[in-house]
Design an enzyme around this catalytic site. Sequence first.
Site, PDB file in Angstrom:
ATOM      1  N   CYS A  82      -1.573 -24.954 -12.389  1.00 54.81           N
ATOM      2  CA  CYS A  82      -1.588 -23.506 -12.164  1.00 54.81           C
ATOM      3  C   CYS A  82      -0.308 -22.856 -12.686  1.00 54.81           C
ATOM      4  O   CYS A  82      -0.350 -21.786 -13.305  1.00 54.81           O
ATOM      5  CB  CYS A  82      -1.758 -23.207 -10.680  1.00 54.81           C
ATOM      6  SG  CYS A  82      -3.356 -23.694 -10.003  1.00 54.81           S
ATOM      7  N   CYS A 106     -11.027   9.672  10.587  1.00 52.20           N
ATOM      8  CA  CYS A 106     -10.932  11.047  11.063  1.00 52.20           C
ATOM      9  C   CYS A 106     -11.738  11.974  10.154  1.00 52.20           C
ATOM     10  O   CYS A 106     -12.268  11.572   9.118  1.00 52.20           O
ATOM     11  CB  CYS A 106      -9.473  11.484  11.122  1.00 52.20           C
ATOM     12  SG  CYS A 106      -8.726  11.673   9.488  1.00 52.20           S
ATOM     13  N   HIS A 137      -3.443   8.954   4.923  1.00 49.05           N
ATOM     14  CA  HIS A 137      -4.156   8.027   5.785  1.00 49.05           C
ATOM     15  C   HIS A 137      -4.469   6.730   5.046  1.00 49.05           C
ATOM     16  O   HIS A 137      -4.531   6.689   3.816  1.00 49.05           O
ATOM     17  CB  HIS A 137      -5.439   8.672   6.302  1.00 49.05           C
ATOM     18  CG  HIS A 137      -5.184   9.899   7.120  1.00 49.05           C
ATOM     19  ND1 HIS A 137      -6.179  10.592   7.779  1.00 49.05           N
ATOM     20  CD2 HIS A 137      -4.038  10.581   7.393  1.00 49.05           C
ATOM     21  CE1 HIS A 137      -5.664  11.626   8.422  1.00 49.05           C
ATOM     22  NE2 HIS A 137      -4.359  11.639   8.193  1.00 49.05           N
ATOM     23  N   CYS A 151     -10.948  12.034   6.402  1.00 48.64           N
ATOM     24  CA  CYS A 151     -11.304  10.878   5.568  1.00 48.64           C
ATOM     25  C   CYS A 151     -12.805  10.672   5.420  1.00 48.64           C
ATOM     26  O   CYS A 151     -13.250  10.083   4.427  1.00 48.64           O
ATOM     27  CB  CYS A 151     -10.682   9.612   6.147  1.00 48.64           C
ATOM     28  SG  CYS A 151      -8.877   9.581   6.081  1.00 48.64           S
ATOM     29  N   CYS A 180       0.379 -26.063  -7.973  1.00 46.88           N
ATOM     30  CA  CYS A 180       0.532 -27.285  -8.759  1.00 46.88           C
ATOM     31  C   CYS A 180       0.974 -26.946 -10.176  1.00 46.88           C
ATOM     32  O   CYS A 180       0.979 -25.786 -10.598  1.00 46.88           O
ATOM     33  CB  CYS A 180      -0.781 -28.060  -8.779  1.00 46.88           C
ATOM     34  SG  CYS A 180      -2.088 -27.219  -9.695  1.00 46.88           S
ATOM     35  N   GLU A 201      -7.228   5.060   4.711  1.00 43.84           N
ATOM     36  CA  GLU A 201      -8.429   5.137   3.884  1.00 43.84           C
ATOM     37  C   GLU A 201      -8.142   5.847   2.566  1.00 43.84           C
ATOM     38  O   GLU A 201      -8.652   5.456   1.504  1.00 43.84           O
ATOM     39  CB  GLU A 201      -9.545   5.882   4.632  1.00 43.84           C
ATOM     40  CG  GLU A 201      -9.935   5.249   5.959  1.00 43.84           C
ATOM     41  CD  GLU A 201      -9.206   5.853   7.153  1.00 43.84           C
ATOM     42  OE1 GLU A 201      -9.836   6.033   8.198  1.00 43.84           O
ATOM     43  OE2 GLU A 201      -7.991   6.143   7.027  1.00 43.84           O
ATOM     44  N   HIS A 246      -8.429 -23.950  -8.355  1.00 49.99           N
ATOM     45  CA  HIS A 246      -7.286 -23.656  -7.499  1.00 49.99           C
ATOM     46  C   HIS A 246      -7.085 -22.139  -7.467  1.00 49.99           C
ATOM     47  O   HIS A 246      -7.578 -21.407  -8.330  1.00 49.99           O
ATOM     48  CB  HIS A 246      -6.027 -24.310  -8.032  1.00 49.99           C
ATOM     49  CG  HIS A 246      -6.092 -25.803  -8.087  1.00 49.99           C
ATOM     50  ND1 HIS A 246      -5.003 -26.572  -8.442  1.00 49.99           N
ATOM     51  CD2 HIS A 246      -7.088 -26.681  -7.827  1.00 49.99           C
ATOM     52  CE1 HIS A 246      -5.337 -27.847  -8.402  1.00 49.99           C
ATOM     53  NE2 HIS A 246      -6.599 -27.940  -8.041  1.00 49.99           N
TER      54      HIS A 246
END
Length: 471
Positions: free
Chosen positions: A127, A421, A393, A424, A124, A395, A99
């Site tokens: 979990c 750009c 930015h 980045c 559940c 990124e 799960h």
Amino acid sequence: MAESNSWRSHRESDGNRSIPNGDDARNVRETGVQTDAKVQGQGPRLSKANLFTLLSLWMELFPKREACQQENDAAGVSGLVVVHECRVLGLHCSSAQLHAGQVAVVKHGPRLKSCELYFSRKPCSTCLKMLINAGVSRISYWPGDAELSLLSESLHHGSSSALQEAVLDATAAERLKSNSRPHISVLLQPLDCTVLQFLDETSQNADFLGKIVADNPALDTGDIYRREFWNNSDNFLEKFFISDEERHKYVLNKMGLENFCMEPNFSNLRQHMRNLIRILASVASSVPALLEDYGFFMREPVGMGSPGLPQGVIRHCVIQARLLACRTEDPKVGVGAVIWAEGKQSQCDGTGQLYLVGCGYNAYPVGSQYAEYPQMDHKQEERQNRKYRYILHAEQNALTFRSAEIKAEDNTMMFVTKCPCDECVPLIGCAGIKQIYTTDLDSNKVKHDISYLRFNKLNGVQKFIVSVREK
């Protein structure tokens, strides 16, 4: 499809009604992932809770190479977002063996302490007990069907014993909730009245649709978007929304959410669910599925580097980035980025060998207050009062706030909603990113204070660009 058609005449103001859930969302001062800002004054943007909720729903739909049916029970697939101090540590979904909550325990272990978890279904009891024991601070879930379905026709073979087990599990989960320290609840925050319209417009004007129309002027962006939108709307409503009100109340009661069954709470809840599903449909429609033979294809010869991911997985990851862009602090140019890596061995996660490295959106520096920095673009005549020198930015944020290190031996991939750009591109190349999936709509252009001249010259990184499949 009466529920689907109901959005066409819905009143957006309904989505702003506060949903009682122990916390009054109207009085909570929201702390952004980057900027501390009250709702007043900010442009239209998703709250953190709504963003993480939508990401969990979207992760439930992660494409799998083979059908994911749990080997040991009748649990449905769940999506999960793991967050620590507003930073996304993991995006997960159920696998054939585990799960989603179990995946989180295996992948993160003691790092789950003080984390917030956002599920696409109420987890559940198996979990829940593990997550409570791990020391998570909050577990939030979508108020639809549970992980162990409480709707009999959703169960395989319509087994009455399976339904009985689901009811017993819901009772156990409620007992764990009432006796645990973590806050376990539905956390859906009111939408600003302008968000729905704003995200419709930005999705329709996204670069991916723009690239297709730029190559085919005869096509109409609005027609493409609307066709995708209504298809997605119908599919998502069927997947995430219980159309029959009485059956929805039955599920809510079994999950210990009796307060939601009373009016006006019930109507407000369902309207808010529809609004969020509409946002998901809108964002997903901005990246059409192989429309007109379009997809993300490599510019370089096929023999170079690692093979690209399946188109369905690529599209899913790009839409993750589009969802992140809905949280941008620069709504005029919202950008999102997500980094995934492909390991060498099979993982327990429903994402297969893929694991999250980092994600982000464009925003102002951490801890800054709204309007501390310039908000204007090139329309502001004085260059020192423009936003470009201050905003981070997508990124950059994805690399800065990554949840895993970039390994040289793994294939690390970045998915970004706009062409990177010149600020980045060097970061992407030096960080060890091996593949990038994006659009080149702005490539080789200079737009006032920001330029896109270096992307085509980026060496050592495979570029998968929105383009027509070669015959």
